[in-house]
Design a protein around this motif. Structure first.
Motif, PDB file in Angstrom:
ATOM      1  N   GLU A  67     -57.253   5.850 -28.890  1.00  0.00           N
ATOM      2  CA  GLU A  67     -56.204   6.546 -29.698  1.00  0.00           C
ATOM      3  C   GLU A  67     -55.559   5.298 -30.488  1.00  0.00           C
ATOM      4  O   GLU A  67     -55.095   5.650 -31.704  1.00  0.00           O
ATOM      5  CB  GLU A  67     -55.171   7.154 -29.077  1.00  0.00           C
ATOM      6  CG  GLU A  67     -56.011   8.636 -28.494  1.00  0.00           C
ATOM      7  CD  GLU A  67     -55.201   9.193 -27.137  1.00  0.00           C
ATOM      8  OE1 GLU A  67     -53.910   8.404 -26.874  1.00  0.00           O
ATOM      9  OE2 GLU A  67     -55.544  10.011 -26.299  1.00  0.00           O
ATOM     10  N   SER A  68     -55.033   4.259 -29.967  1.00  0.00           N
ATOM     11  CA  SER A  68     -54.405   3.300 -30.682  1.00  0.00           C
ATOM     12  C   SER A  68     -55.307   2.725 -32.087  1.00  0.00           C
ATOM     13  O   SER A  68     -54.825   2.344 -33.037  1.00  0.00           O
ATOM     14  CB  SER A  68     -54.273   2.110 -29.837  1.00  0.00           C
ATOM     15  OG  SER A  68     -55.364   1.538 -29.522  1.00  0.00           O
ATOM     16  N   VAL A  69     -56.740   2.694 -31.994  1.00  0.00           N
ATOM     17  CA  VAL A  69     -57.493   2.242 -32.906  1.00  0.00           C
ATOM     18  C   VAL A  69     -57.263   3.525 -34.090  1.00  0.00           C
ATOM     19  O   VAL A  69     -57.241   3.287 -35.279  1.00  0.00           O
ATOM     20  CB  VAL A  69     -59.005   1.899 -32.609  1.00  0.00           C
ATOM     21  CG1 VAL A  69     -59.893   1.758 -33.713  1.00  0.00           C
ATOM     22  CG2 VAL A  69     -58.691   0.815 -31.433  1.00  0.00           C
ATOM     23  N   SER A  70     -57.562   4.741 -33.392  1.00  0.00           N
ATOM     24  CA  SER A  70     -57.711   5.716 -34.520  1.00  0.00           C
ATOM     25  C   SER A  70     -56.614   6.186 -35.219  1.00  0.00           C
ATOM     26  O   SER A  70     -56.732   6.343 -36.371  1.00  0.00           O
ATOM     27  CB  SER A  70     -58.050   7.315 -33.479  1.00  0.00           C
ATOM     28  OG  SER A  70     -57.624   8.193 -34.263  1.00  0.00           O
ATOM     29  N   GLU A  71     -55.410   5.593 -34.706  1.00  0.00           N
ATOM     30  CA  GLU A  71     -54.084   5.708 -35.413  1.00  0.00           C
ATOM     31  C   GLU A  71     -54.224   5.018 -36.702  1.00  0.00           C
ATOM     32  O   GLU A  71     -53.245   5.252 -37.748  1.00  0.00           O
ATOM     33  CB  GLU A  71     -53.024   5.412 -34.605  1.00  0.00           C
ATOM     34  CG  GLU A  71     -52.568   6.504 -33.672  1.00  0.00           C
ATOM     35  CD  GLU A  71     -52.117   7.812 -34.316  1.00  0.00           C
ATOM     36  OE1 GLU A  71     -51.269   7.695 -35.315  1.00  0.00           O
ATOM     37  OE2 GLU A  71     -52.523   8.752 -33.839  1.00  0.00           O
ATOM     38  N   CYS A  72     -55.033   3.916 -36.932  1.00  0.00           N
ATOM     39  CA  CYS A  72     -54.772   3.079 -37.862  1.00  0.00           C
ATOM     40  C   CYS A  72     -56.036   3.335 -38.924  1.00  0.00           C
ATOM     41  O   CYS A  72     -56.093   2.385 -39.823  1.00  0.00           O
ATOM     42  CB  CYS A  72     -54.951   1.680 -37.275  1.00  0.00           C
ATOM     43  SG  CYS A  72     -53.514   1.130 -36.390  1.00  0.00           S
ATOM     44  N   LEU A  73     -56.919   4.309 -38.656  1.00  0.00           N
ATOM     45  CA  LEU A  73     -57.904   4.682 -39.478  1.00  0.00           C
ATOM     46  C   LEU A  73     -57.772   5.772 -40.422  1.00  0.00           C
ATOM     47  O   LEU A  73     -56.523   6.548 -40.330  1.00  0.00           O
ATOM     48  CB  LEU A  73     -58.970   4.970 -38.477  1.00  0.00           C
ATOM     49  CG  LEU A  73     -59.480   4.067 -37.681  1.00  0.00           C
ATOM     50  CD1 LEU A  73     -60.858   4.303 -36.856  1.00  0.00           C
ATOM     51  CD2 LEU A  73     -59.825   2.598 -38.443  1.00  0.00           C
ATOM     52  N   ASN A  74     -58.392   6.138 -41.635  1.00  0.00           N
ATOM     53  CA  ASN A  74     -58.400   7.235 -42.320  1.00  0.00           C
ATOM     54  C   ASN A  74     -58.770   8.556 -41.674  1.00  0.00           C
ATOM     55  O   ASN A  74     -59.249   8.607 -40.657  1.00  0.00           O
ATOM     56  CB  ASN A  74     -59.310   7.091 -43.715  1.00  0.00           C
ATOM     57  CG  ASN A  74     -59.064   5.900 -44.473  1.00  0.00           C
ATOM     58  OD1 ASN A  74     -57.829   5.905 -44.920  1.00  0.00           O
ATOM     59  ND2 ASN A  74     -59.929   5.484 -45.268  1.00  0.00           N
ATOM     60  N   ALA A  75     -57.939   9.484 -42.008  1.00  0.00           N
ATOM     61  CA  ALA A  75     -58.155  11.038 -41.643  1.00  0.00           C
ATOM     62  C   ALA A  75     -59.531  11.190 -41.388  1.00  0.00           C
ATOM     63  O   ALA A  75     -59.752  11.952 -40.205  1.00  0.00           O
ATOM     64  CB  ALA A  75     -57.479  11.879 -42.512  1.00  0.00           C
ATOM     65  N   ASP A  76     -60.671  10.972 -42.189  1.00  0.00           N
ATOM     66  CA  ASP A  76     -61.950  11.328 -42.040  1.00  0.00           C
ATOM     67  C   ASP A  76     -62.560  10.698 -40.903  1.00  0.00           C
ATOM     68  O   ASP A  76     -63.603  10.895 -40.437  1.00  0.00           O
ATOM     69  CB  ASP A  76     -62.826  11.211 -43.384  1.00  0.00           C
ATOM     70  CG  ASP A  76     -62.405  12.222 -44.364  1.00  0.00           C
ATOM     71  OD1 ASP A  76     -61.812  13.153 -43.859  1.00  0.00           O
ATOM     72  OD2 ASP A  76     -62.480  11.651 -45.475  1.00  0.00           O
TER      73      ASP A  76
END
Length: 257
Positions: A67-76
């Motif tokens: 989740e911590s990685v996902s939070e910094c990525l584009n929506a797609d």
């Protein structure tokens, strides 16, 4: 004069930055891989990428890391972060959406990753380095030539910072230049344009010269076509290191700022 650490070619280069992060108590995540189907086979930016986080054991697998990685990525791309723990004959995968761990055979993992990125299998005879992680070796020995792999040295989750440590520096005419491989440069360009949320995330190259650190933000101004042929290394992208070098305390302050 060229300063380089040749073990980097074999994946065994000792990190200068990691002990500094540890001493400063900075939380970081390692072993993050960007799996990309080459655009020749899949041009869809929503499906051609996967972000894989390698865990050393099933007990270490934690969805909060994903989740911590996902939070910094584009929506797609947010829902395309998967945790992987490889064992001898099987792989455990952790999915963010249901927090479940699923078991795959090695062949099953290969099929899953290629299908998930919309990529065909193109045979390759590449061998992974004995110094690389289990997942890195798996990529190179099993997924073939239709995909590319980019690893991230360090991710600082509370700052959304992606850090790449580089040690190849050349001094020429009293100027310093840093180098990275052209293929890696192109992969970084895709990372900043297609994957990370640039409103809150950044990728920085940190060139290490003994106890000096040169920090270069990787953005659209980096010219991946400004190259030089370097013996034993191939085609390398040349980057001017114009900024004043930082010491280790400066580096910590930069990361925490």
């Amino acid at each position: 004069m060229v300063r380089e650490v040749k073990q980097e070619i074999f994946g065994s280069r000792p990190s200068v930055i990691e002990p500094i992060l540890q001493k400063a108590g900075i939380h970081y995540i390692k072993d993050i891989f960007i799996l990309t189907c080459r655009s020749k086979f899949n041009e869809n930016k929503k499906t051609r990428y996967l972000v894989l986080v390698e865990f050393k054991s099933e007990d270490d697998m934690n969805s909060s890391v994903l989740e911590s990685v996902s939070e910094c990525l584009n929506a797609d791309i947010k829902n395309r972060v998967i945790g992987v723990c490889l064992k001898e004959n099987q792989a455990n995968l952790l999915f963010m959406d249901n927090n479940d761990i699923e078991e795959f055979s090695i062949q099953g993992l290969k099929d899953f990753l290629l299908e998930k990125t919309g990529c065909p299998y193109i045979e390759s005879f590449a061998q992974g380095s004995e110094h690389a992680t289990a997942l890195s070796r798996f990529f190179r020995e099993n997924l073939g030539k239709s995909v590319s792999i980019t690893d991230i040295d360090f991710f600082i989750p509370n700052k959304c910072l992606f850090l790449e440590e580089k040690t190849f520096i050349e001094i020429r005419d009293n100027k310093k230049y840093g180098y990275l491989g052209k293929g890696q440069c192109l992969s970084y360009r895709e990372l900043i344009s297609d994957l990370i949320d640039e409103s809150k995330s950044s990728l920085y190259l940190i060139f290490v010269d003994n106890s000096n650190f040169y920090i270069q933000k990787f953005d659209k101004n980096i010219n991946c076509n400004k190259t030089k042929e370097v013996s034993s290394w191939g085609t390398m992208v040349e980057i001017d290191l114009d900024e004043k070098p930082l010491n280790s305390n400066d580096l910590v302050r930069f990361i925490l700022s």
